[in-house]
Design a protein around this motif. Structure first.
Motif, PDB file in Angstrom:
ATOM      1  N   ARG B 257       0.843  -1.205   0.000  1.00 12.25           N
ATOM      2  CA  ARG B 257       0.000   0.000   0.000  1.00 12.25           C
ATOM      3  C   ARG B 257       0.878   1.255   0.000  1.00 12.25           C
ATOM      4  NH1 ARG B 257      -2.909  -0.098   4.783  1.00 12.25           N
ATOM      5  NH2 ARG B 257      -2.149  -2.155   5.394  1.00 12.25           N
ATOM      6  N   ASP B 258       1.996   1.221   0.777  1.00  7.12           N
ATOM      7  CA  ASP B 258       2.929   2.353   0.776  1.00  7.12           C
ATOM      8  C   ASP B 258       3.537   2.527  -0.614  1.00  7.12           C
ATOM      9  OD1 ASP B 258       2.389   2.560   3.423  1.00  7.12           O
ATOM     10  OD2 ASP B 258       4.295   1.731   4.125  1.00  7.12           O
ATOM     11  N   LEU B 259       3.897   1.406  -1.217  1.00  8.55           N
ATOM     12  CA  LEU B 259       4.502   1.429  -2.549  1.00  8.55           C
ATOM     13  C   LEU B 259       3.519   1.985  -3.575  1.00  8.55           C
ATOM     14  CD1 LEU B 259       7.048   0.590  -4.092  1.00  8.55           C
ATOM     15  CD2 LEU B 259       6.065  -1.674  -4.377  1.00  8.55           C
ATOM     16  N   GLN B 260       2.257   1.588  -3.434  1.00  7.72           N
ATOM     17  CA  GLN B 260       1.215   2.060  -4.348  1.00  7.72           C
ATOM     18  C   GLN B 260       1.019   3.574  -4.204  1.00  7.72           C
ATOM     19  OE1 GLN B 260      -2.107  -0.594  -4.536  1.00  7.72           O
ATOM     20  NE2 GLN B 260      -3.403   0.852  -5.624  1.00  7.72           N
ATOM     21  N   LEU B 261       1.110   4.047  -2.951  1.00  6.67           N
ATOM     22  CA  LEU B 261       1.013   5.493  -2.717  1.00  6.67           C
ATOM     23  C   LEU B 261       2.168   6.213  -3.415  1.00  6.67           C
ATOM     24  CD1 LEU B 261      -0.257   7.946  -1.166  1.00  6.67           C
ATOM     25  CD2 LEU B 261       1.354   7.451   0.659  1.00  6.67           C
ATOM     26  N   TYR B 262       3.377   5.686  -3.244  1.00  5.88           N
ATOM     27  CA  TYR B 262       4.556   6.304  -3.859  1.00  5.88           C
ATOM     28  C   TYR B 262       4.400   6.355  -5.386  1.00  5.88           C
ATOM     29  CZ  TYR B 262       9.293   7.070  -5.497  1.00  5.88           C
ATOM     30  OH  TYR B 262      10.386   7.576  -6.152  1.00  5.88           O
ATOM     31  N   LEU B 263       3.995   5.231  -5.974  1.00  2.00           N
ATOM     32  CA  LEU B 263       3.887   5.159  -7.436  1.00  2.00           C
ATOM     33  C   LEU B 263       2.741   6.014  -7.969  1.00  2.00           C
ATOM     34  CD1 LEU B 263       4.463   1.548  -8.755  1.00  2.00           C
ATOM     35  CD2 LEU B 263       5.773   3.605  -9.212  1.00  2.00           C
ATOM     36  N   THR B 264       1.622   6.026  -7.248  1.00  2.00           N
ATOM     37  CA  THR B 264       0.478   6.813  -7.720  1.00  2.00           C
ATOM     38  C   THR B 264       0.816   8.297  -7.652  1.00  2.00           C
ATOM     39  OG1 THR B 264      -0.890   5.071  -6.773  1.00  2.00           O
ATOM     40  CG2 THR B 264      -2.032   6.985  -7.607  1.00  2.00           C
ATOM     41  N   TYR B 265       1.600   8.672  -6.648  1.00  2.00           N
ATOM     42  CA  TYR B 265       2.019  10.076  -6.551  1.00  2.00           C
ATOM     43  C   TYR B 265       2.858  10.471  -7.775  1.00  2.00           C
ATOM     44  CZ  TYR B 265       3.935  14.427  -4.791  1.00  2.00           C
ATOM     45  OH  TYR B 265       4.288  15.747  -4.667  1.00  2.00           O
ATOM     46  N   GLN B 266       3.644   9.516  -8.296  1.00  2.00           N
ATOM     47  CA  GLN B 266       4.445   9.796  -9.502  1.00  2.00           C
ATOM     48  C   GLN B 266       3.533  10.074 -10.700  1.00  2.00           C
ATOM     49  OE1 GLN B 266       7.723   9.954  -8.743  1.00  2.00           O
ATOM     50  NE2 GLN B 266       7.023   9.231  -6.757  1.00  2.00           N
ATOM     51  N   ALA B 267       2.297   9.540 -10.640  1.00  2.00           N
ATOM     52  CA  ALA B 267       1.356   9.693 -11.756  1.00  2.00           C
ATOM     53  C   ALA B 267       0.407  10.868 -11.543  1.00  2.00           C
ATOM     54  CB  ALA B 267       0.566   8.405 -11.939  1.00  2.00           C
ATOM     55  N   ASN B 268       0.644  11.668 -10.504  1.00  2.00           N
ATOM     56  CA  ASN B 268      -0.249  12.806 -10.227  1.00  2.00           C
ATOM     57  C   ASN B 268      -0.414  13.694 -11.469  1.00  2.00           C
ATOM     58  OD1 ASN B 268      -1.378  12.609  -7.756  1.00  2.00           O
ATOM     59  ND2 ASN B 268      -0.109  14.161  -6.751  1.00  2.00           N
ATOM     60  N   GLY B 269      -1.671  14.054 -11.750  1.00  2.00           N
ATOM     61  CA  GLY B 269      -1.930  14.919 -12.906  1.00  2.00           C
ATOM     62  C   GLY B 269      -2.336  14.148 -14.150  1.00  2.00           C
ATOM     63  N   LEU B 270      -2.019  12.861 -14.195  1.00  2.00           N
ATOM     64  CA  LEU B 270      -2.417  12.053 -15.359  1.00  2.00           C
ATOM     65  C   LEU B 270      -3.850  11.562 -15.161  1.00  2.00           C
ATOM     66  CD1 LEU B 270       0.754   9.810 -15.758  1.00  2.00           C
ATOM     67  CD2 LEU B 270       0.122  11.771 -17.166  1.00  2.00           C
ATOM     68  N   PRO B 271      -4.633  11.455 -16.242  1.00  2.00           N
ATOM     69  CA  PRO B 271      -6.009  10.984 -16.080  1.00  2.00           C
ATOM     70  C   PRO B 271      -6.065   9.478 -15.787  1.00  2.00           C
ATOM     71  CG  PRO B 271      -5.505  11.335 -18.391  1.00  2.00           C
ATOM     72  CD  PRO B 271      -4.305  11.803 -17.621  1.00  2.00           C
TER      73      PRO B 271
END
Lengths: 121, 279
Positions: B257-271
């Motif tokens: 879940r922490d890893l998913q948070l980190y990776l999703t943050y990298q995708a911030n702004g993408l639809p």
């Protein structure tokens, strides 16, 4: 009966000594080639251009080209690169084949022998 | 004691106090943020795109023309959304609207910090919590067909909405933990996620292009040809763990879940674009 047993023992000894001598001479290039190409052992083409292998990776250098920089006396350096490249680059992506038990010492000997065999002369 | 002696003693004491202070400050700073040396990609973004199109370009075009097999799962997810289950006699639609109107855009903020559990909540985890707390229904087994279908449908309600994950305040330590895992060496091959997906992204590893982590979290659940089926981002994590010869972790564990948070943050702004279609 006794004589044949002794003879068998003698033969085993001779074979064993011959084999260890071959190992000490620095590995077997044919075996090395198999290890380099096997996906479950060296799998070197994942990152390097290897002669005769299709779809090579481009993470590491072309193996035949990079061997140009090593003479026969540099054998220990080449061996160390395969065994544990962290000695030369602590942040390398290359797996530590020796310490992480991906290859045995004998297998690394064979791989090094193979690497010298593909070196462009 | 002479005057000189007293001055010397005072100087030594002052120096000691200063060094002790600096030492404690350094320790505190160390605890606050573990020093991770971030990589920069070897290959520029433009060159990466060129290489990506060369390897996957025409295949993804063909896939787009022929449709995504995961669309069937999406339809089943829609049905499950209005299926009454559990002791409260409710379905998801009872609270969130017949077509999930109230959930539009909701998935764009996930994963997010949840004060109730003092941890990171994913959409999958939230769906199961809703089922238990509000429907009185049993939680769905992670990566089961129904669980993926519902997860897919709920995320599809936010399709096109830019991802907006927050790592402020209490979420920060979880983000840092995810980042630490991303940069840590794992498995018999001694790889870190960041080595392949940041430093060497765009390089070829045999016939595979090492993908850039910017687009890793915006399209899950995805149909993946290698699986001949649909799976979650965490199933992909498990695959990566196995690739580096590391024991995979359980679904929805804290580390993933922490890893998913980190990776999703990298995708911030993408639809958000679900279901995805991957090789």
């Amino acid at each position: 009966m006794r004589t044949s047993n002794l003879a068998a023992l003698g033969l085993t000894l001779v074979v064993f000594l011959a084999l260890s001598a071959a190992a000490m001479a620095g590995g077997n290039a044919e075996n090395g080639k198999k290890i380099v190409q096997a996906r479950n052992l060296g799998n070197c083409a994942a990152c390097h251009v290897v002669p005769g292998m299709e779809f090579p990776g481009d993470v590491g250098p072309d193996l035949a080209k990079s061997m140009e920089g090593y003479a026969a006396k540099d054998r220990d350096t080449v061996w160390q690169w395969v065994w544990d490249a962290r000695k030369f680059d602590p942040d390398t992506i290359m797996p530590p084949f020796g310490p992480n038990k991906l290859l045995t010492k004998e297998q690394v000997d064979d791989v090094v022998e193979y690497l010298y065999s593909i070196k462009k002369k | 004691m002479s005057r000189l002696g007293r001055v010397l003693v005072m100087l030594v004491c002052a120096f000691g106090a200063l060094t002790a202070g600096a030492w404690r400050y350094a320790l505190a700073a160390d605890e606050a943020a573990p020093q991770i040396k971030e990589y920069k990609p070897n290959i520029s973004a433009r060159e990466y795109e060129k290489r990506y199109n060369a390897v996957y370009g025409k295949y993804t075009e063909q896939m787009a023309e022929e449709g995504n097999p995961a669309d069937f799962m999406l339809d089943d997810g829609k049905d499950l959304f209005s299926k009454v289950e559990g002791s409260a006699g409710k379905s998801c639609a009872s609270c969130h609207g017949a077509n999930g109107e109230k959930l539009k855009g909701a998935a764009a903020g996930f994963p997010k910090y949840d004060p109730a559990t003092k941890g990171i909540n994913t959409v999958a985890l939230q769906i199961n919590r809703c089922r238990e707390d509000h429907m009185g229904a049993a939680p769905l087994k992670y990566e089961s067909y129904d669980q993926l279908a519902l997860d897919l449908y709920v995320k599809s309600l936010s399709n096109g909405v830019p991802i907006k994950v927050s790592i402020d305040g209490p979420a920060r330590p979880f983000y840092e933990a995810g980042k630490a895992y991303y940069y840590k060496r794992h498995g018999q091959f001694n790889f870190s996620c960041a080595l392949c997906h940041v430093k060497y992204s765009g390089h070829m590893m045999r016939a595979n292009l090492l993908s850039n982590n910017r687009h890793h979290a915006d399209h899950w659940p995805s149909y993946r040809l290698k699986w001949a089926g649909t799976g979650s981002l965490q199933r992909r994590f498990r695959g990566c763990n196995k690739n580096v010869r590391q024991k995979p972790l359980p679904f929805e564990c804290e580390t993933y879940r922490d890893l998913q948070l980190y990776l999703t943050y990298q995708a911030n702004g993408l639809p958000i674009q679900v279901p995805g279609f991957k090789m």
